[in-house]
Design a protein around this motif. Structure first.
Motif, PDB file in Angstrom:
ATOM      1  N   LEU A  80      -8.678   9.009  -6.017  1.00  0.00           N
ATOM      2  CA  LEU A  80      -8.505   9.101  -7.460  1.00  0.00           C
ATOM      3  C   LEU A  80      -7.363   8.184  -7.913  1.00  0.00           C
ATOM      4  CD1 LEU A  80      -8.565  12.512  -9.381  1.00  0.00           C
ATOM      5  CD2 LEU A  80      -7.494  10.458 -10.268  1.00  0.00           C
ATOM      6  N   GLY A  81      -6.256   8.235  -7.197  1.00  0.00           N
ATOM      7  CA  GLY A  81      -5.128   7.380  -7.538  1.00  0.00           C
ATOM      8  C   GLY A  81      -5.481   5.906  -7.465  1.00  0.00           C
ATOM      9  N   ARG A  82      -6.244   5.530  -6.435  1.00  0.00           N
ATOM     10  CA  ARG A  82      -6.655   4.135  -6.306  1.00  0.00           C
ATOM     11  C   ARG A  82      -7.592   3.721  -7.438  1.00  0.00           C
ATOM     12  NH1 ARG A  82      -5.342   1.671  -1.535  1.00  0.00           N
ATOM     13  NH2 ARG A  82      -4.202   3.046  -0.117  1.00  0.00           N
ATOM     14  N   ASP A  83      -8.446   4.652  -7.870  1.00  0.00           N
ATOM     15  CA  ASP A  83      -9.314   4.352  -9.009  1.00  0.00           C
ATOM     16  C   ASP A  83      -8.482   4.086 -10.270  1.00  0.00           C
ATOM     17  OD1 ASP A  83     -11.707   4.446  -7.683  1.00  0.00           O
ATOM     18  OD2 ASP A  83     -12.150   6.531  -8.199  1.00  0.00           O
ATOM     19  N   ASN A 130     -13.737  10.173 -11.687  1.00  0.00           N
ATOM     20  CA  ASN A 130     -14.072  11.488 -11.147  1.00  0.00           C
ATOM     21  C   ASN A 130     -12.778  12.269 -10.951  1.00  0.00           C
ATOM     22  OD1 ASN A 130     -14.717  13.724  -9.593  1.00  0.00           O
ATOM     23  ND2 ASN A 130     -15.467  12.572  -7.835  1.00  0.00           N
ATOM     24  N   GLU A 131     -12.537  13.244 -11.787  1.00  0.00           N
ATOM     25  CA  GLU A 131     -11.269  13.982 -11.783  1.00  0.00           C
ATOM     26  C   GLU A 131     -11.077  14.850 -10.542  1.00  0.00           C
ATOM     27  OE1 GLU A 131     -12.744  13.424 -16.025  1.00  0.00           O
ATOM     28  OE2 GLU A 131     -13.610  14.118 -14.119  1.00  0.00           O
ATOM     29  N   SER A 132     -12.150  15.180  -9.843  1.00  0.00           N
ATOM     30  CA  SER A 132     -12.060  16.058  -8.671  1.00  0.00           C
ATOM     31  C   SER A 132     -12.119  15.306  -7.356  1.00  0.00           C
ATOM     32  CB  SER A 132     -13.196  17.093  -8.715  1.00  0.00           C
ATOM     33  OG  SER A 132     -13.044  17.961  -9.813  1.00  0.00           O
ATOM     34  N   ALA A 133     -12.057  13.976  -7.392  1.00  0.00           N
ATOM     35  CA  ALA A 133     -12.084  13.181  -6.163  1.00  0.00           C
ATOM     36  C   ALA A 133     -10.827  13.433  -5.331  1.00  0.00           C
ATOM     37  CB  ALA A 133     -12.195  11.697  -6.502  1.00  0.00           C
ATOM     38  N   PRO A 134     -10.867  13.187  -4.019  1.00  0.00           N
ATOM     39  CA  PRO A 134      -9.649  13.269  -3.203  1.00  0.00           C
ATOM     40  C   PRO A 134      -8.541  12.436  -3.829  1.00  0.00           C
ATOM     41  CG  PRO A 134     -11.568  12.978  -1.809  1.00  0.00           C
ATOM     42  CD  PRO A 134     -12.047  12.815  -3.217  1.00  0.00           C
ATOM     43  N   TYR A 135      -7.327  12.952  -3.766  1.00  0.00           N
ATOM     44  CA  TYR A 135      -6.227  12.414  -4.573  1.00  0.00           C
ATOM     45  C   TYR A 135      -5.943  10.943  -4.330  1.00  0.00           C
ATOM     46  CZ  TYR A 135      -4.156  14.445  -0.338  1.00  0.00           C
ATOM     47  OH  TYR A 135      -3.916  14.822   0.959  1.00  0.00           O
ATOM     48  N   GLN A 173       0.811  -1.212   0.000  1.00  0.00           N
ATOM     49  CA  GLN A 173       0.000   0.000   0.000  1.00  0.00           C
ATOM     50  C   GLN A 173       0.854   1.276   0.000  1.00  0.00           C
ATOM     51  OE1 GLN A 173      -3.601   0.106   0.007  1.00  0.00           O
ATOM     52  NE2 GLN A 173      -3.142  -1.985  -0.643  1.00  0.00           N
ATOM     53  N   ALA A 174       0.240   2.363  -0.501  1.00  0.00           N
ATOM     54  CA  ALA A 174       0.879   3.678  -0.485  1.00  0.00           C
ATOM     55  C   ALA A 174      -0.215   4.734  -0.396  1.00  0.00           C
ATOM     56  CB  ALA A 174       1.733   3.892  -1.736  1.00  0.00           C
ATOM     57  N   TRP A 175       0.214   5.978  -0.203  1.00  0.00           N
ATOM     58  CA  TRP A 175      -0.681   7.138  -0.247  1.00  0.00           C
ATOM     59  C   TRP A 175      -0.654   7.630  -1.688  1.00  0.00           C
ATOM     60  CZ3 TRP A 175      -2.784   7.783   4.590  1.00  0.00           C
ATOM     61  CH2 TRP A 175      -2.056   7.312   5.681  1.00  0.00           C
ATOM     62  N   TRP A 176      -1.735   7.384  -2.462  1.00  0.00           N
ATOM     63  CA  TRP A 176      -1.696   7.567  -3.898  1.00  0.00           C
ATOM     64  C   TRP A 176      -2.151   8.948  -4.344  1.00  0.00           C
ATOM     65  CZ3 TRP A 176       1.115   3.949  -5.741  1.00  0.00           C
ATOM     66  CH2 TRP A 176       1.068   2.662  -5.195  1.00  0.00           C
ATOM     67  N   SER A 177      -1.848   9.255  -5.587  1.00  0.00           N
ATOM     68  CA  SER A 177      -2.302  10.500  -6.198  1.00  0.00           C
ATOM     69  C   SER A 177      -2.105  10.421  -7.708  1.00  0.00           C
ATOM     70  CB  SER A 177      -1.503  11.697  -5.659  1.00  0.00           C
ATOM     71  OG  SER A 177      -0.163  11.647  -6.130  1.00  0.00           O
ATOM     72  N   PRO A 178      -2.879  11.196  -8.464  1.00  0.00           N
ATOM     73  CA  PRO A 178      -2.552  11.344  -9.886  1.00  0.00           C
ATOM     74  C   PRO A 178      -1.271  12.157 -10.010  1.00  0.00           C
ATOM     75  CG  PRO A 178      -4.275  12.882  -9.281  1.00  0.00           C
ATOM     76  CD  PRO A 178      -4.029  12.020  -8.072  1.00  0.00           C
ATOM     77  N   GLY A 179      -0.526  11.951 -11.071  1.00  0.00           N
ATOM     78  CA  GLY A 179       0.746  12.650 -11.225  1.00  0.00           C
ATOM     79  C   GLY A 179       0.893  13.299 -12.583  1.00  0.00           C
ATOM     80  N   ILE A 198       0.775   7.834 -12.495  1.00  0.00           N
ATOM     81  CA  ILE A 198       0.374   7.593 -11.111  1.00  0.00           C
ATOM     82  C   ILE A 198       1.544   7.942 -10.190  1.00  0.00           C
ATOM     83  CG2 ILE A 198       1.013   5.141 -11.202  1.00  0.00           C
ATOM     84  CD1 ILE A 198      -2.004   6.599  -9.337  1.00  0.00           C
ATOM     85  N   SER A 199       1.260   8.723  -9.168  1.00  0.00           N
ATOM     86  CA  SER A 199       2.292   9.129  -8.213  1.00  0.00           C
ATOM     87  C   SER A 199       1.891   8.642  -6.825  1.00  0.00           C
ATOM     88  CB  SER A 199       2.451  10.659  -8.238  1.00  0.00           C
ATOM     89  OG  SER A 199       3.478  11.079  -7.358  1.00  0.00           O
TER      90      SER A 199
END
Length: 511
Positions: free
Chosen positions: A322-325, A314-319, A279-285, A444-445
């Protein structure tokens, strides 16, 4: 028998949020040494733009008039984390953060202010949509650090782009700066750079110290009362990422280069159990010309499309959500990277992103690297990014129709408070109809791995039988995250690092 080179009461590995434990030890009269693997103090925390912590009902929020309760906050936390982590761990995190802030505020080196930030699961029971569970450190003039200023890890722009250090420290910089300043006033506290912890010393089942590499030499440091591992995650270690199945690439993490997992490996070698290691703390990059995809948020327009030219999230979801999606779609239906942000010319050629975390460089560098494309029509843009033109045109047409209604039935963009946090409370739906049209590449970051050594609510590291390993504690991203596989709200990673390192010392003191 070990030939000890040094001796303290408490040894702390890492200099991010875990400095709260070092500060507590020093303030309570224990001798303490902090060993940092790199040439700067601060870890990933120093990169945080807000440096915030999610501690419900703390004194800062109470002075601001919050009507929140700890029971409500715990209801929310349990609802989103579920039974993935022990209940007593969740209770400890939610209920004890306020005590830590009260403890810190008794020292005038520390000061905090509210930073309203909505909970990341707005539809969960007892979620706070007004952000009344989040605070941040007040800014700190860099000059007040004195000689320590040169030892503070810079911002991402400083480390990656060579930007000049800030004169006014904000966010994570201010938090680390305040902790360094507070710790340094105690003569029985020492701070060491370029000193990675590489091995724990275990005698008769008790961790009695550690081996640290300092300037190429192995130094044995005895810890009479305990060792606290708070050295961040292993996100920069490509081999460990592959071993534990962490999606993404070490190149695209936001963690500093020193987060190699040495403390994890030392703990495992000493018999520690682990959890959440994939696991990690994900985000779009947003992908930059250096090839690295860096955490980005605060989108004021645009949509994301996949390799078929279709919208998928959903582009505005919490990061993190969003990253997990994105990762889920990579695994489930073969989403490929890069995916693309499609936007029009309303704000020009630069993508409508207000928080890139790593600042943008010259536009032509993105164009030359094939990361940004422009065309007079959507069909021409589709050809440039290699997606079917008909699909892209249909996707934009459908999205524009949804903008007219203010509702996104496909992916729920705007349905939760966080989605609307950067659009003045309005649905974050903006038409794409002003040519020329643009596309920007995304990957993905992550903000660091969150798997680590299993602990109890006193931060004691547990062995594979669930028993505490005497003398060994863990906090932050070196311990298995109390939040499990979710990110309940902004400030959870830093908050857990600070709180559990503080509680480790409380346990050492017999409290």
């Amino acid at each position: 028998m070990v030939d000890w080179n040094d001796e303290v009461d408490v040894l702390v590995a890492g200099s991010g949020g875990g400095l709260a434990g070092a500060y507590t030890a020093a303030r309570e009269g224990l001798s303490v040494a902090v060993v940092e693997a790199t040439d700067k103090f601060g870890g990933t925390t120093a990169y945080s733009g807000g440096g915030g912590v999610w501690f419900p009902c703390n004194p800062v929020l109470e002075r601001a008039g919050t009507d929140d309760t700890l029971d409500d906050a715990l209801t929310y936390y349990r609802a989103v984390v579920g039974d993935r982590t022990p209940d007593d761990m969740q209770q400890t995190y939610v209920r004890r953060g306020r005590d830590l802030i009260e403890y810190l505020e008794a020292d005038d080196h520390f000061a905090f202010l509210p930073l309203p930030w909505p909970d990341y699961f707005g539809k969960a029971p007892k979620a706070r949509l007004d952000g009344q569970r989040h605070i941040m450190p007040t800014p700190l003039p860099a000059a007040e650090l004195g000689p320590l200023r040169a030892s503070l890890r810079g911002t991402l722009d400083t480390d990656r782009l060579g930007a000049a250090p800030q004169d006014l420290l904000i966010g994570g910089q201010a938090l680390i700066g305040r902790m360094l300043r507070a710790i340094s006033r105690y003569p029985h506290a020492r701070l060491h750079l370029n000193s990675p912890l590489v091995e724990l010393v275990v005698e008769d089942g008790v961790v009695t110290g550690a081996i640290v590499e300092r300037d190429g030499a192995r130094v044995a440091i005895r810890a009479r009362r305990g060792v606290i591992l708070a050295a961040g995650g292993f996100e920069q270690n490509a081999e460990l990422r592959e071993q534990y199945g962490v999606p993404g690439d070490a190149r695209d993490t936001m963690g500093p280069w020193g987060n190699q997992g040495h403390a994890h490996q030392a703990g495992i070698a000493a018999g520690a159990d682990t959890d959440l290691m994939d696991q990690a703390w994900w985000s779009p990059g947003l992908t930059h010309p250096d090839g690295r995809s860096a955490f980005a948020l605060w989108f004021t327009g645009g949509i994301f499309v996949d390799q078929e030219g279709k919208r998928f999230v959903n582009e505005s979801a919490p990061y993190d959500r969003l990253g997990r999606d994105v990762i889920r779609q990579m695994n489930d239906r073969g989403l490929t990277l890069p995916f693309w942000m499609i936007y029009d010319d309303t704000e020009g050629e630069v993508p409508p992103i207000k928080a890139t975390n790593v600042s943008l460089v010259e536009t032509e560098k993105y164009v030359e690297a094939g990361l940004w494309h422009t065309a007079d029509t959507l069909a021409e843009l589709a050809a440039k990014i290699g997606v079917p033109a008909a699909n892209l045109e249909a996707t934009v047409e459908r999205f524009n129709a949804m903008v007219a209604t203010g509702v996104d039935p496909d992916f729920g963009r705007g349905d939760e408070a966080y989605d609307r946090a950067f659009s003045h409370g309005e649905p974050p739906l903006v038409t794409i109809d002003k040519g020329p049209y643009h596309a920007a590449a995304f990957g993905i970051s992550d903000l660091g791995t969150k798997g680590g050594l299993r602990t109890d609510s006193a931060a004691r590291v547990l062995d594979r039988d669930g028993e505490p390993i005497r003398g060994l504690y863990a906090a932050g991203n070196t311990m298995a995250a109390v939040s499990g596989e979710v990110y309940p709200g902004g400030g959870n990673p830093i908050g857990a690092s600070m709180l559990f390192s503080h509680l480790a010392v409380r346990h050492i003191l017999g409290e």
